[in-house]
Design a protein around this motif. Structure first.
Motif, PDB file in Angstrom:
ATOM      1  N   LEU A  99       0.005  -6.258   1.500  1.00 31.97           N
ATOM      2  CA  LEU A  99      -1.273  -6.929   1.288  1.00 31.97           C
ATOM      3  C   LEU A  99      -1.460  -8.024   2.324  1.00 31.97           C
ATOM      4  CD1 LEU A  99      -3.795  -7.799  -0.422  1.00 31.97           C
ATOM      5  CD2 LEU A  99      -2.219  -9.254  -1.710  1.00 31.97           C
ATOM      6  N   GLY A 100      -2.544  -7.949   3.057  1.00 32.32           N
ATOM      7  CA  GLY A 100      -2.881  -8.996   4.008  1.00 32.32           C
ATOM      8  C   GLY A 100      -3.984  -9.884   3.458  1.00 32.32           C
ATOM      9  N   TYR A 101      -3.877 -11.187   3.685  1.00 32.87           N
ATOM     10  CA  TYR A 101      -4.929 -12.119   3.282  1.00 32.87           C
ATOM     11  C   TYR A 101      -5.030 -13.187   4.350  1.00 32.87           C
ATOM     12  CZ  TYR A 101      -1.022 -14.966   1.574  1.00 32.87           C
ATOM     13  OH  TYR A 101       0.143 -15.678   1.486  1.00 32.87           O
TER      14      TYR A 101
ATOM     15  N   ASN B  72      -5.215  -0.166  11.764  1.00 37.47           N
ATOM     16  CA  ASN B  72      -3.997   0.233  12.483  1.00 37.47           C
ATOM     17  C   ASN B  72      -2.826   0.542  11.554  1.00 37.47           C
ATOM     18  OD1 ASN B  72      -5.333  -0.105  14.911  1.00 37.47           O
ATOM     19  ND2 ASN B  72      -4.563  -2.180  15.252  1.00 37.47           N
ATOM     20  N   ARG B  73      -3.065   0.464  10.229  1.00 40.35           N
ATOM     21  CA  ARG B  73      -2.065   0.765   9.212  1.00 40.35           C
ATOM     22  C   ARG B  73      -0.883  -0.207   9.211  1.00 40.35           C
ATOM     23  NH1 ARG B  73      -2.952   5.571   6.684  1.00 40.35           N
ATOM     24  NH2 ARG B  73      -4.617   6.840   7.592  1.00 40.35           N
ATOM     25  N   HIS B  74      -1.128  -1.420   9.666  1.00 42.04           N
ATOM     26  CA  HIS B  74      -0.094  -2.454   9.581  1.00 42.04           C
ATOM     27  C   HIS B  74      -0.037  -3.053   8.172  1.00 42.04           C
ATOM     28  CE1 HIS B  74      -0.659  -3.018  14.196  1.00 42.04           C
ATOM     29  NE2 HIS B  74       0.150  -2.022  13.915  1.00 42.04           N
ATOM     30  N   ILE B  75      -1.150  -2.967   7.452  1.00 44.21           N
ATOM     31  CA  ILE B  75      -1.200  -3.350   6.041  1.00 44.21           C
ATOM     32  C   ILE B  75      -1.911  -2.238   5.282  1.00 44.21           C
ATOM     33  CG2 ILE B  75      -1.134  -5.843   6.434  1.00 44.21           C
ATOM     34  CD1 ILE B  75      -4.166  -5.903   6.119  1.00 44.21           C
ATOM     35  N   ASP B  76      -1.746  -2.243   3.961  1.00 43.31           N
ATOM     36  CA  ASP B  76      -2.351  -1.192   3.122  1.00 43.31           C
ATOM     37  C   ASP B  76      -3.632  -1.654   2.444  1.00 43.31           C
ATOM     38  OD1 ASP B  76      -0.109   0.704   3.481  1.00 43.31           O
ATOM     39  OD2 ASP B  76       1.017  -0.834   2.401  1.00 43.31           O
TER      40      ASP B  76
ATOM     41  N   GLU C 242     -18.234 -13.988  -0.473  1.00 43.56           N
ATOM     42  CA  GLU C 242     -17.800 -12.865  -1.303  1.00 43.56           C
ATOM     43  C   GLU C 242     -16.379 -12.471  -0.888  1.00 43.56           C
ATOM     44  OE1 GLU C 242     -21.486 -10.202  -2.699  1.00 43.56           O
ATOM     45  OE2 GLU C 242     -21.211 -10.215  -0.536  1.00 43.56           O
ATOM     46  N   LEU C 243     -15.443 -12.668  -1.787  1.00 42.41           N
ATOM     47  CA  LEU C 243     -14.060 -12.326  -1.519  1.00 42.41           C
ATOM     48  C   LEU C 243     -13.834 -10.891  -1.992  1.00 42.41           C
ATOM     49  CD1 LEU C 243     -11.596 -13.895  -0.377  1.00 42.41           C
ATOM     50  CD2 LEU C 243     -10.825 -14.130  -2.736  1.00 42.41           C
ATOM     51  N   ALA C 244     -13.330 -10.054  -1.112  1.00 40.95           N
ATOM     52  CA  ALA C 244     -13.255  -8.623  -1.414  1.00 40.95           C
ATOM     53  C   ALA C 244     -11.856  -8.071  -1.198  1.00 40.95           C
ATOM     54  CB  ALA C 244     -14.252  -7.852  -0.548  1.00 40.95           C
ATOM     55  N   LEU C 245     -11.571  -6.997  -1.923  1.00 34.75           N
ATOM     56  CA  LEU C 245     -10.387  -6.164  -1.695  1.00 34.75           C
ATOM     57  C   LEU C 245     -10.832  -5.006  -0.818  1.00 34.75           C
ATOM     58  CD1 LEU C 245      -7.386  -5.426  -2.606  1.00 34.75           C
ATOM     59  CD2 LEU C 245      -8.484  -3.942  -4.293  1.00 34.75           C
ATOM     60  N   ALA C 246     -10.075  -4.725   0.243  1.00 36.87           N
ATOM     61  CA  ALA C 246     -10.437  -3.639   1.159  1.00 36.87           C
ATOM     62  C   ALA C 246      -9.238  -2.736   1.388  1.00 36.87           C
ATOM     63  CB  ALA C 246     -10.939  -4.205   2.490  1.00 36.87           C
ATOM     64  N   TRP C 247      -9.522  -1.456   1.609  1.00 31.89           N
ATOM     65  CA  TRP C 247      -8.477  -0.466   1.900  1.00 31.89           C
ATOM     66  C   TRP C 247      -9.097   0.673   2.690  1.00 31.89           C
ATOM     67  CZ3 TRP C 247     -10.978  -1.236  -2.632  1.00 31.89           C
ATOM     68  CH2 TRP C 247     -11.639  -0.156  -3.205  1.00 31.89           C
ATOM     69  N   ARG C 248      -8.254   1.476   3.303  1.00 31.60           N
ATOM     70  CA  ARG C 248      -8.746   2.619   4.066  1.00 31.60           C
ATOM     71  C   ARG C 248      -9.318   3.663   3.110  1.00 31.60           C
ATOM     72  NH1 ARG C 248      -4.092   0.976   6.350  1.00 31.60           N
ATOM     73  NH2 ARG C 248      -2.883   2.365   5.018  1.00 31.60           N
ATOM     74  N   GLN C 249     -10.485   4.198   3.427  1.00 34.23           N
ATOM     75  CA  GLN C 249     -11.090   5.213   2.579  1.00 34.23           C
ATOM     76  C   GLN C 249     -10.146   6.408   2.442  1.00 34.23           C
ATOM     77  OE1 GLN C 249     -15.073   6.333   3.617  1.00 34.23           O
ATOM     78  NE2 GLN C 249     -15.772   4.226   3.855  1.00 34.23           N
ATOM     79  N   GLY C 250      -9.988   6.855   1.192  1.00 36.98           N
ATOM     80  CA  GLY C 250      -9.104   7.983   0.923  1.00 36.98           C
ATOM     81  C   GLY C 250      -7.663   7.592   0.684  1.00 36.98           C
TER      82      GLY C 250
ATOM     83  N   ARG D 204       3.311  -9.671   0.664  1.00 34.14           N
ATOM     84  CA  ARG D 204       2.134 -10.445   1.069  1.00 34.14           C
ATOM     85  C   ARG D 204       2.300 -10.922   2.505  1.00 34.14           C
ATOM     86  NH1 ARG D 204       3.380 -12.745  -3.945  1.00 34.14           N
ATOM     87  NH2 ARG D 204       3.930 -14.739  -3.005  1.00 34.14           N
ATOM     88  N   LEU D 205       1.247 -10.738   3.297  1.00 33.83           N
ATOM     89  CA  LEU D 205       1.244 -11.144   4.697  1.00 33.83           C
ATOM     90  C   LEU D 205       0.025 -12.015   4.956  1.00 33.83           C
ATOM     91  CD1 LEU D 205       2.056  -7.637   6.246  1.00 33.83           C
ATOM     92  CD2 LEU D 205       3.660  -9.518   5.926  1.00 33.83           C
ATOM     93  N   ASN D 206       0.262 -13.241   5.414  1.00 36.82           N
ATOM     94  CA  ASN D 206      -0.825 -14.148   5.752  1.00 36.82           C
ATOM     95  C   ASN D 206      -1.214 -13.929   7.210  1.00 36.82           C
ATOM     96  OD1 ASN D 206      -1.285 -17.716   6.139  1.00 36.82           O
ATOM     97  ND2 ASN D 206      -2.735 -16.192   5.431  1.00 36.82           N
ATOM     98  N   LEU D 207      -2.458 -13.486   7.448  1.00 39.99           N
ATOM     99  CA  LEU D 207      -2.923 -13.138   8.794  1.00 39.99           C
ATOM    100  C   LEU D 207      -4.186 -13.919   9.131  1.00 39.99           C
ATOM    101  CD1 LEU D 207      -2.614  -9.239   8.481  1.00 39.99           C
ATOM    102  CD2 LEU D 207      -1.006 -10.769   9.645  1.00 39.99           C
TER     103      LEU D 207
END
Length: 289
Positions: free
Chosen positions: A99-101, A141-145, A266-274, A127-130
């Motif tokens: 998880l990146g935030y 780039n698939r460095h986070i999910d 607006e704070l959102a959760l994001a992920w790669r489609q599929g 958890r990764l702070n970026l």
């Protein structure tokens, strides 16, 4: 009586109802014809209705039997689908999810939002702070999910997003500060203010909003940690420009005041489609919200 009903009873009934022959149905469910007949009679007793009319050389379904056959097939199919989804979720939770935030002050919100998913759902979360500008690319780039960040910074045609919370920009200041007496702080009151902004934020994003309101305050320092910003506010180094997501975790003596004229955040959760891990986390959070 219905508390004795099991899915197995329905499976046995479906076999008989589809074959209309006990011997052939018995082969499908690995029971003797006599045992299968007793199971169907037990089901009829529990329901208090006749499901099959038994003739010497054939049988037929009653209207109640036809209704049960339709509903039982749907129920078993839905049950198997549900169990498969639960199994998939369990398998996904065993995998490491990165998880990146984008800002250290989101840490309490991350813990509150994902804490039960970690403790009850078995989520193996890293958890990764970026930097905020790096979140979207890290996902692509698939460095986070999954990522938690501002919706406007995460939206992309290949990413799926779900809004978690809506907040706003504001200031953390000492209770004794003159601006703390106001419910909201007008940007015009900050023309000569010395501001603090955590290093995870893109400075230009928030300063552009000040510029559009005709104000050019100075960001004098960008600390890396929320604790550092709190200490600097207490020491009078500056006013901490941050989001309302921090408001409930401040130590005694510090207060949060919203800024007037700033757009909602607006704070959102994001992920790669599929990506099933992101979708399952989204579904779990929705189910416990």
């Amino acid at each position: 009586m219905l508390d004795r009903l099991k899915l197995q009873h329905l499976r046995y009934f479906i076999a008989v109802a589809e074959e209309l022959h006990f011997s052939r149905a018995a082969q499908k469910v690995a029971l003797s014809a006599w045992d299968l007949s007793e199971q169907v009679r037990s089901l009829e007793d529990m329901l208090g209705v006749t499901l099959l009319i038994r003739h010497p050389h054939q049988m037929e379904l009653t209207p109640a039997g036809e209704m049960l056959l339709r509903g039982a097939n749907e129920l078993l199919r839905d049950t198997l689908q549900l169990l498969k989804q639960v199994q998939d979720l369990g398998e996904a939770m065993q995998e490491q999810v990165r998880l990146g935030y984008f800002a250290p002050e989101l840490e309490p919100l991350i813990i509150a939002t994902f804490g039960r998913l970690i403790s009850e759902g078995g989520l193996n979360l890293t958890r990764l702070n970026l930097p905020e500008s790096a979140l979207q690319q890290a996902l692509l780039n698939r460095h986070i999910d999954v990522a938690v960040g501002r919706l406007m910074e995460l939206q992309n045609e290949t990413l799926a997003c779900e809004v978690l919370q809506t907040g706003h920009w504001g200031l953390v200041l000492k209770e004794s500060h003159a601006l703390a007496a106001q419910e909201h702080v007008a940007p015009a009151d900050l023309r000569t203010a010395r501001l603090l902004l955590l290093s995870g934020h893109e400075k230009s994003n928030v300063m552009d909003q000040f510029h559009n309101l005709g104000v050019e305050p100075e960001v004098v320092y960008q600390p890396a940690q929320s604790e550092t910003a709190e200490v600097m506010v207490e020491q009078g180094t500056g006013l901490w420009l941050t989001s309302s997501f921090m408001a409930e975790t401040l130590p005694p003596g510090l207060v949060f005041r919203p800024l007037e004229g700033f757009a909602e955040m607006e704070l959102a959760l994001a992920w790669r489609q599929g990506d099933t891990s992101g979708e399952q986390i989204r579904d779990w959070l929705k189910g416990t919200g």
